[in-house]
Design a protein around this motif. Structure first.
Motif, PDB file in Angstrom:
ATOM      1  N   GLU A 215       0.875  -1.180   0.000  1.00 18.87           N
ATOM      2  CA  GLU A 215       0.000   0.000   0.000  1.00 18.87           C
ATOM      3  C   GLU A 215       0.911   1.228   0.000  1.00 18.87           C
ATOM      4  OE1 GLU A 215      -2.994   2.863   1.983  1.00 18.87           O
ATOM      5  OE2 GLU A 215      -1.614   1.729   3.238  1.00 18.87           O
ATOM      6  N   ARG A 216       1.252   1.678  -1.197  1.00 22.82           N
ATOM      7  CA  ARG A 216       2.210   2.760  -1.352  1.00 22.82           C
ATOM      8  C   ARG A 216       1.684   3.766  -2.375  1.00 22.82           C
ATOM      9  NH1 ARG A 216       3.672   0.320   2.332  1.00 22.82           N
ATOM     10  NH2 ARG A 216       5.722  -0.587   2.832  1.00 22.82           N
ATOM     11  N   SER A 217       2.240   4.971  -2.339  1.00 20.50           N
ATOM     12  CA  SER A 217       1.881   5.971  -3.333  1.00 20.50           C
ATOM     13  C   SER A 217       3.065   6.886  -3.591  1.00 20.50           C
ATOM     14  CB  SER A 217       0.673   6.798  -2.874  1.00 20.50           C
ATOM     15  OG  SER A 217       1.000   7.594  -1.745  1.00 20.50           O
ATOM     16  N   VAL A 218       3.062   7.512  -4.752  1.00 23.30           N
ATOM     17  CA  VAL A 218       4.036   8.543  -5.100  1.00 23.30           C
ATOM     18  C   VAL A 218       3.298   9.862  -5.111  1.00 23.30           C
ATOM     19  CG1 VAL A 218       5.622   9.395  -6.866  1.00 23.30           C
ATOM     20  CG2 VAL A 218       5.389   6.933  -6.486  1.00 23.30           C
ATOM     21  N   HIS A 219       3.792  10.850  -4.385  1.00 24.45           N
ATOM     22  CA  HIS A 219       3.050  12.117  -4.283  1.00 24.45           C
ATOM     23  C   HIS A 219       4.002  13.307  -4.252  1.00 24.45           C
ATOM     24  CE1 HIS A 219       4.084  12.062   0.083  1.00 24.45           C
ATOM     25  NE2 HIS A 219       3.870  10.749  -0.051  1.00 24.45           N
ATOM     26  N   TYR A 220       3.601  14.365  -4.945  1.00 19.77           N
ATOM     27  CA  TYR A 220       4.350  15.609  -4.981  1.00 19.77           C
ATOM     28  C   TYR A 220       3.383  16.771  -4.726  1.00 19.77           C
ATOM     29  CZ  TYR A 220       8.566  13.430  -6.876  1.00 19.77           C
ATOM     30  OH  TYR A 220       9.700  12.667  -7.037  1.00 19.77           O
ATOM     31  N   ASP A 221       3.795  17.707  -3.886  1.00 23.60           N
ATOM     32  CA  ASP A 221       2.995  18.895  -3.600  1.00 23.60           C
ATOM     33  C   ASP A 221       3.618  20.116  -4.276  1.00 23.60           C
ATOM     34  OD1 ASP A 221       1.411  17.315  -1.954  1.00 23.60           O
ATOM     35  OD2 ASP A 221       2.694  17.672  -0.219  1.00 23.60           O
ATOM     36  N   SER A 235       0.501   8.859 -15.292  1.00 24.16           N
ATOM     37  CA  SER A 235       0.281   7.807 -14.292  1.00 24.16           C
ATOM     38  C   SER A 235      -0.919   6.939 -14.661  1.00 24.16           C
ATOM     39  CB  SER A 235       0.096   8.421 -12.898  1.00 24.16           C
ATOM     40  OG  SER A 235      -0.970   9.347 -12.864  1.00 24.16           O
ATOM     41  N   ARG A 236      -1.926   7.508 -15.311  1.00 24.29           N
ATOM     42  CA  ARG A 236      -3.057   6.700 -15.786  1.00 24.29           C
ATOM     43  C   ARG A 236      -2.578   5.668 -16.806  1.00 24.29           C
ATOM     44  NH1 ARG A 236      -8.498   8.376 -15.472  1.00 24.29           N
ATOM     45  NH2 ARG A 236      -8.828   7.562 -17.576  1.00 24.29           N
ATOM     46  N   VAL A 268      -5.360   0.357  -8.413  1.00 24.45           N
ATOM     47  CA  VAL A 268      -4.567   1.583  -8.421  1.00 24.45           C
ATOM     48  C   VAL A 268      -5.523   2.765  -8.408  1.00 24.45           C
ATOM     49  CG1 VAL A 268      -2.593   0.588  -9.651  1.00 24.45           C
ATOM     50  CG2 VAL A 268      -4.474   1.600 -10.953  1.00 24.45           C
ATOM     51  N   TYR A 269      -5.008   3.923  -8.023  1.00 28.68           N
ATOM     52  CA  TYR A 269      -5.805   5.136  -8.114  1.00 28.68           C
ATOM     53  C   TYR A 269      -4.892   6.300  -8.455  1.00 28.68           C
ATOM     54  CZ  TYR A 269      -4.027   6.350  -3.457  1.00 28.68           C
ATOM     55  OH  TYR A 269      -3.206   6.644  -2.394  1.00 28.68           O
ATOM     56  N   VAL A 270      -5.464   7.308  -9.082  1.00 35.24           N
ATOM     57  CA  VAL A 270      -4.758   8.550  -9.396  1.00 35.24           C
ATOM     58  C   VAL A 270      -5.628   9.696  -8.912  1.00 35.24           C
ATOM     59  CG1 VAL A 270      -3.790  10.023 -11.197  1.00 35.24           C
ATOM     60  CG2 VAL A 270      -3.671   7.526 -11.439  1.00 35.24           C
ATOM     61  N   TYR A 271      -5.050  10.616  -8.175  1.00 37.38           N
ATOM     62  CA  TYR A 271      -5.816  11.747  -7.660  1.00 37.38           C
ATOM     63  C   TYR A 271      -5.036  13.029  -7.877  1.00 37.38           C
ATOM     64  CZ  TYR A 271      -8.269  14.844  -4.429  1.00 37.38           C
ATOM     65  OH  TYR A 271      -8.957  15.906  -3.887  1.00 37.38           O
ATOM     66  N   VAL A 272      -5.703  14.052  -8.363  1.00 32.97           N
ATOM     67  CA  VAL A 272      -5.108  15.373  -8.553  1.00 32.97           C
ATOM     68  C   VAL A 272      -6.000  16.388  -7.857  1.00 32.97           C
ATOM     69  CG1 VAL A 272      -4.423  17.136 -10.210  1.00 32.97           C
ATOM     70  CG2 VAL A 272      -4.091  14.730 -10.764  1.00 32.97           C
ATOM     71  N   GLU A 273      -5.410  17.257  -7.075  1.00 33.31           N
ATOM     72  CA  GLU A 273      -6.180  18.270  -6.342  1.00 33.31           C
ATOM     73  C   GLU A 273      -5.768  19.657  -6.802  1.00 33.31           C
ATOM     74  OE1 GLU A 273      -7.506  18.120  -1.944  1.00 33.31           O
ATOM     75  OE2 GLU A 273      -5.554  19.109  -1.945  1.00 33.31           O
ATOM     76  N   ASP A 274      -6.752  20.471  -7.119  1.00 34.42           N
ATOM     77  CA  ASP A 274      -6.501  21.849  -7.501  1.00 34.42           C
ATOM     78  C   ASP A 274      -6.123  22.644  -6.258  1.00 34.42           C
ATOM     79  OD1 ASP A 274      -6.381  24.353  -8.545  1.00 34.42           O
ATOM     80  OD2 ASP A 274      -8.457  24.431  -9.245  1.00 34.42           O
TER      81      ASP A 274
END
Length: 290
Positions: A215-221, A235-236, A268-274
């Motif tokens: 259960e891992r993710s790659v994330h950048y802010d 990523s999709r 898998v999931y991909v999420y983008v936040e404005d």
């Protein structure tokens, strides 16, 4: 029902006070969905009360001992009279819609069976019929189910935009095959199954001495909006490659598997936040003007 508790050694659970903020963050999108769908707070309380009793009754039973109303009441904080009324009701059971099960199996075969995919693993366009032994849409459907005619499946899939016809009247699998429509039970089935399994994996990893599940993710802010969109698109594509590769391997392995009661889910999931708007404050937190 989640089944009996694991017999593996467990780590001490986090203190309840430490769970408050993480739970608020996890529940926020679910509360938004419930409000938009007309699920009121009293209705949610009734559901939670039933689930608390059910989980305490089955997941926290002591080996060799009968679970009692008093112990369930102690574990949950729910009055014994309510516990007595709710016990034995059983957890809500979600069955897989027949059309979803059939559709998933046909698409999985199309994406994995040699002869139905190209060298890169992409699904080939299929003629509706073909000589015996050659790939066709009718042969694909018939290999999965005899309960419904291939023509009926084709009509349903054309209406749902799961497939389209190309210039040669071949049947082409579309992106919509992987995105159930929001106006039927199929989308809700995937919603509950995938969130449930992700939550089960995450909770198991918290309660176990060593993480049991990947259960891992790659994330950048602090990204620009264009870069965030580009990363989401890339990523999709990577995610679809991974899912199709896993499906091909699982399909091949199942051909010699004797079968049993276990199940496997790889998601898998991909999420983008404005980032334009400030995030809402967590419950119990108040912004104070200087």
């Amino acid at each position: 029902m989640s089944g009996p508790p694991s017999t593996e050694p467990s780590s001490p659970p986090p203190d309840a006070s430490r769970l408050h903020a993480p739970l608020a963050r996890v529940l926020r999108p679910l509360v938004r969905l419930m409000i938009r769908s007309g699920v009121t707070f009293p209705a949610l309380v009734d559901l939670l009360r039933e689930l608390y009793v059910n989980v305490a009754e089955y997941d926290f039973a002591l080996p060799g001992k009968e679970q009692t109303d008093s112990r369930v009441s102690l574990l949950t904080g729910i009055h014994r009279k309510e516990v007595r009324r709710l016990r034995g009701a059983g957890a809500p059971v979600q069955t897989v819609p027949t059309s979803l099960s059939r559709t998933s199996r046909i698409i999985a075969r199309w994406l994995a069976e040699p002869g139905y995919i190209d060298a890169a693993g992409h699904p080939l366009p299929l003629p509706r019929t073909a000589p015996e032994g050659q790939p066709s849409f009718d042969a694909l459907v018939s290999a999965v189910t005899r309960d419904v005619r291939p023509r009926a499946v084709l009509d349903e899939w054309l209406d749902s935009k799961i497939v389209v016809l190309d210039d040669e009247e071949r049947i082409v699998l579309t992106e919509a095959a992987f995105i159930p429509r929001g106006d039927d039970d199929r989308k809700l089935h995937y919603f509950s199954r995938n969130l449930h399994d992700h939550a089960e994996a995450a909770v198991s990893n918290i309660l176990s001495p060593q993480p049991r599940f990947m259960e891992r993710s790659v994330h950048y802010d602090r990204l620009s909006a264009p870069l965030a969109r580009d990363l989401a698109a890339r990523s999709r594509a990577l995610a679809m490659e991974a899912l199709q590769a896993a499906n091909r391997e699982a399909h091949a392995a199942c051909q010699s598997d004797p079968g049993g009661s276990s199940r496997w889910n790889f998601g898998v999931y991909v999420y983008v936040e404005d980032g334009e708007a400030a995030p809402p404050p967590e419950p119990g937190h108040r912004e104070v003007e200087p």
